[in-house]
Design a protein around this motif. Sequence first.
Motif, PDB file in Angstrom:
ATOM      1  N   ASP A 129       0.231   3.731  -2.088  1.00  0.00           N
ATOM      2  CA  ASP A 129       0.228   2.762  -0.997  1.00  0.00           C
ATOM      3  C   ASP A 129      -1.187   2.319  -0.621  1.00  0.00           C
ATOM      4  O   ASP A 129      -1.373   1.395   0.173  1.00  0.00           O
ATOM      5  N   ARG A 130      -2.197   2.974  -1.196  1.00  0.00           N
ATOM      6  CA  ARG A 130      -3.579   2.540  -0.969  1.00  0.00           C
ATOM      7  C   ARG A 130      -3.986   1.410  -1.909  1.00  0.00           C
ATOM      8  O   ARG A 130      -5.029   0.788  -1.720  1.00  0.00           O
ATOM      9  N   LEU A 131      -3.190   1.160  -2.939  1.00  0.00           N
ATOM     10  CA  LEU A 131      -3.526   0.088  -3.869  1.00  0.00           C
ATOM     11  C   LEU A 131      -3.339  -1.269  -3.197  1.00  0.00           C
ATOM     12  O   LEU A 131      -2.356  -1.480  -2.475  1.00  0.00           O
ATOM     13  N   PRO A 132      -4.261  -2.222  -3.408  1.00  0.00           N
ATOM     14  CA  PRO A 132      -4.149  -3.537  -2.769  1.00  0.00           C
ATOM     15  C   PRO A 132      -2.867  -4.254  -3.160  1.00  0.00           C
ATOM     16  O   PRO A 132      -2.405  -4.165  -4.303  1.00  0.00           O
ATOM     17  N   ALA A 133      -2.307  -5.003  -2.210  1.00  0.00           N
ATOM     18  CA  ALA A 133      -1.036  -5.680  -2.435  1.00  0.00           C
ATOM     19  C   ALA A 133      -1.123  -6.705  -3.552  1.00  0.00           C
ATOM     20  O   ALA A 133      -0.155  -6.918  -4.293  1.00  0.00           O
ATOM     21  N   ASP A 134      -2.270  -7.361  -3.704  1.00  0.00           N
ATOM     22  CA  ASP A 134      -2.380  -8.377  -4.754  1.00  0.00           C
ATOM     23  C   ASP A 134      -2.325  -7.747  -6.139  1.00  0.00           C
ATOM     24  O   ASP A 134      -1.923  -8.398  -7.105  1.00  0.00           O
ATOM     25  N   LEU A 135      -2.715  -6.494  -6.246  1.00  0.00           N
ATOM     26  CA  LEU A 135      -2.610  -5.802  -7.528  1.00  0.00           C
ATOM     27  C   LEU A 135      -1.168  -5.407  -7.817  1.00  0.00           C
ATOM     28  O   LEU A 135      -0.635  -5.677  -8.898  1.00  0.00           O
ATOM     29  N   THR A 136      -0.537  -4.754  -6.854  1.00  0.00           N
ATOM     30  CA  THR A 136       0.819  -4.244  -7.085  1.00  0.00           C
ATOM     31  C   THR A 136       1.833  -5.371  -7.236  1.00  0.00           C
ATOM     32  O   THR A 136       2.935  -5.148  -7.742  1.00  0.00           O
ATOM     33  N   ALA A 137       1.471  -6.576  -6.818  1.00  0.00           N
ATOM     34  CA  ALA A 137       2.391  -7.709  -6.953  1.00  0.00           C
ATOM     35  C   ALA A 137       2.468  -8.225  -8.384  1.00  0.00           C
ATOM     36  O   ALA A 137       3.398  -8.946  -8.740  1.00  0.00           O
ATOM     37  N   SER A 138       1.526  -7.849  -9.224  1.00  0.00           N
ATOM     38  CA  SER A 138       1.499  -8.349 -10.595  1.00  0.00           C
ATOM     39  C   SER A 138       2.487  -7.591 -11.473  1.00  0.00           C
ATOM     40  O   SER A 138       2.553  -6.362 -11.450  1.00  0.00           O
ATOM     41  N   GLU A 139       3.218  -8.337 -12.295  1.00  0.00           N
ATOM     42  CA  GLU A 139       4.152  -7.706 -13.231  1.00  0.00           C
ATOM     43  C   GLU A 139       3.425  -7.007 -14.372  1.00  0.00           C
ATOM     44  O   GLU A 139       4.025  -6.231 -15.119  1.00  0.00           O
ATOM     45  N   HIS A 140       2.124  -7.269 -14.495  1.00  0.00           N
ATOM     46  CA  HIS A 140       1.330  -6.635 -15.549  1.00  0.00           C
ATOM     47  C   HIS A 140       0.646  -5.359 -15.067  1.00  0.00           C
ATOM     48  O   HIS A 140      -0.151  -4.783 -15.811  1.00  0.00           O
ATOM     49  N   LEU A 141       0.960  -4.932 -13.850  1.00  0.00           N
ATOM     50  CA  LEU A 141       0.319  -3.733 -13.313  1.00  0.00           C
ATOM     51  C   LEU A 141       1.324  -2.620 -13.083  1.00  0.00           C
ATOM     52  O   LEU A 141       2.403  -2.834 -12.541  1.00  0.00           O
ATOM     53  N   LEU A 142       0.940  -1.420 -13.514  1.00  0.00           N
ATOM     54  CA  LEU A 142       1.719  -0.213 -13.249  1.00  0.00           C
ATOM     55  C   LEU A 142       0.945   0.645 -12.263  1.00  0.00           C
ATOM     56  O   LEU A 142      -0.118   1.172 -12.595  1.00  0.00           O
ATOM     57  N   PRO A 143       1.441   0.787 -11.030  1.00  0.00           N
ATOM     58  CA  PRO A 143       0.761   1.659 -10.067  1.00  0.00           C
ATOM     59  C   PRO A 143       1.217   3.100 -10.253  1.00  0.00           C
ATOM     60  O   PRO A 143       2.414   3.377 -10.374  1.00  0.00           O
ATOM     61  N   LEU A 144       0.262   4.012 -10.278  1.00  0.00           N
ATOM     62  CA  LEU A 144       0.592   5.422 -10.457  1.00  0.00           C
ATOM     63  C   LEU A 144      -0.199   6.274  -9.478  1.00  0.00           C
ATOM     64  O   LEU A 144      -1.379   6.017  -9.243  1.00  0.00           O
ATOM     65  N   ARG A 145       0.466   7.278  -8.947  1.00  0.00           N
ATOM     66  CA  ARG A 145      -0.228   8.258  -8.117  1.00  0.00           C
ATOM     67  C   ARG A 145      -0.952   9.233  -9.031  1.00  0.00           C
ATOM     68  O   ARG A 145      -0.368   9.794  -9.956  1.00  0.00           O
ATOM     69  N   LEU A 146      -2.252   9.434  -8.783  1.00  0.00           N
ATOM     70  CA  LEU A 146      -3.018  10.375  -9.587  1.00  0.00           C
ATOM     71  C   LEU A 146      -4.213  10.884  -8.792  1.00  0.00           C
ATOM     72  O   LEU A 146      -5.058  10.102  -8.354  1.00  0.00           O
ATOM     73  N   ASP A 147      -4.255  12.175  -8.618  1.00  0.00           N
ATOM     74  CA  ASP A 147      -5.442  12.853  -8.111  1.00  0.00           C
ATOM     75  C   ASP A 147      -6.070  13.522  -9.327  1.00  0.00           C
ATOM     76  O   ASP A 147      -5.515  14.466  -9.882  1.00  0.00           O
ATOM     77  N   VAL A 148      -7.225  13.034  -9.757  1.00  0.00           N
ATOM     78  CA  VAL A 148      -7.797  13.520 -11.019  1.00  0.00           C
ATOM     79  C   VAL A 148      -8.222  14.981 -10.942  1.00  0.00           C
ATOM     80  O   VAL A 148      -8.458  15.606 -11.982  1.00  0.00           O
ATOM     81  N   THR A 149      -8.324  15.534  -9.729  1.00  0.00           N
ATOM     82  CA  THR A 149      -8.654  16.956  -9.613  1.00  0.00           C
ATOM     83  C   THR A 149      -7.425  17.839  -9.822  1.00  0.00           C
ATOM     84  O   THR A 149      -7.552  19.055  -9.915  1.00  0.00           O
ATOM     85  N   ASP A 150      -6.250  17.234  -9.909  1.00  0.00           N
ATOM     86  CA  ASP A 150      -5.014  17.958 -10.206  1.00  0.00           C
ATOM     87  C   ASP A 150      -4.853  17.991 -11.728  1.00  0.00           C
ATOM     88  O   ASP A 150      -4.494  16.988 -12.350  1.00  0.00           O
ATOM     89  N   GLN A 151      -5.151  19.128 -12.341  1.00  0.00           N
ATOM     90  CA  GLN A 151      -5.180  19.235 -13.794  1.00  0.00           C
ATOM     91  C   GLN A 151      -3.849  18.843 -14.436  1.00  0.00           C
ATOM     92  O   GLN A 151      -3.820  18.343 -15.559  1.00  0.00           O
TER      93      GLN A 151
END
Length: 282
Positions: free
Chosen positions: A36-58
């Motif tokens: 939900d922190r990703l900007p709305a203009d990004l998530t509105a694109s059909e070419h974008l896949l939003p994913l939750r990722l904390d890179v410190t979580d191995q």
Amino acid sequence: MTTWFISGASRGLGAEIARAALRGGDDVVATARTTDRLPADLTASEHLLPLRLDVTDQAGAPAAVDAAVERFGRIDVLVNNAGRGLLGAIEEVSDAEARSLFDLNVFGLLALTRAVLPVMRRQRSGTLVHIGSRSGFEGEPGVGLYSASKFAVAGISEALAAELAPFGIQSTVVEPGVFRTDFLDASSLSLPAGRIADYDGTPAHTTLDWSSQANHTQLGDPVKGAELIRDVVRSGALPSHLYLGKDSIERREALIERAHADIATWRSRSVATAHDDALASA
């Protein structure tokens, strides 16, 4: 069509790189600790896949990579952008604070890179873009531990470039100067808990004053910076280091001049440290 996988894409340079890739007609996997922190203009694109990722979580990185490949079939460009800053004299920073910084800036980068590389090796192609910093080639007062983490990123990128060349995979480290992002906000920048008053009025604490005054007035334009990163990736011939911004280039050039001066001053004595028989046969 190129598929980009970008960590830390919720704002700043990461979000702008995602926008630049989408404008170019590419597919983008945009990750953030919460989607939900990703900007709305990004998530509105059909070419974008939003994913939750904390890179410190191995455990999180392999799952995110699997989801990206399931959606787009491949990963062509990995942008290791997730990271944060830490201000303060080196003496002020505790081991716990330093380890927390390295967990994100270095070990998080390593975990995500390890997760993506099997995909790129199977493809026999790929591009790694690691977001370093001007502080990654010059240790500066007040950001010593942050500099150390970005020096590590530069070294990792250089080694990866050599190790992965046989597989058709390139690696570059982008070293931005000061760009007008949210990097100097409290959400991206922390201070050590143990402030030492003796450093007041010295360069280590002058950096603290500068950061509060410079926030959102920095010279660099993140939109233009992201466009350059996209164009460099598209060129197919990556530099080992991409110095991003006027200040980054000027500082690098000054360090090169200093290195030449240091070498010239001590060259003969340094060379003479070899065994005499080795010198004779050289």
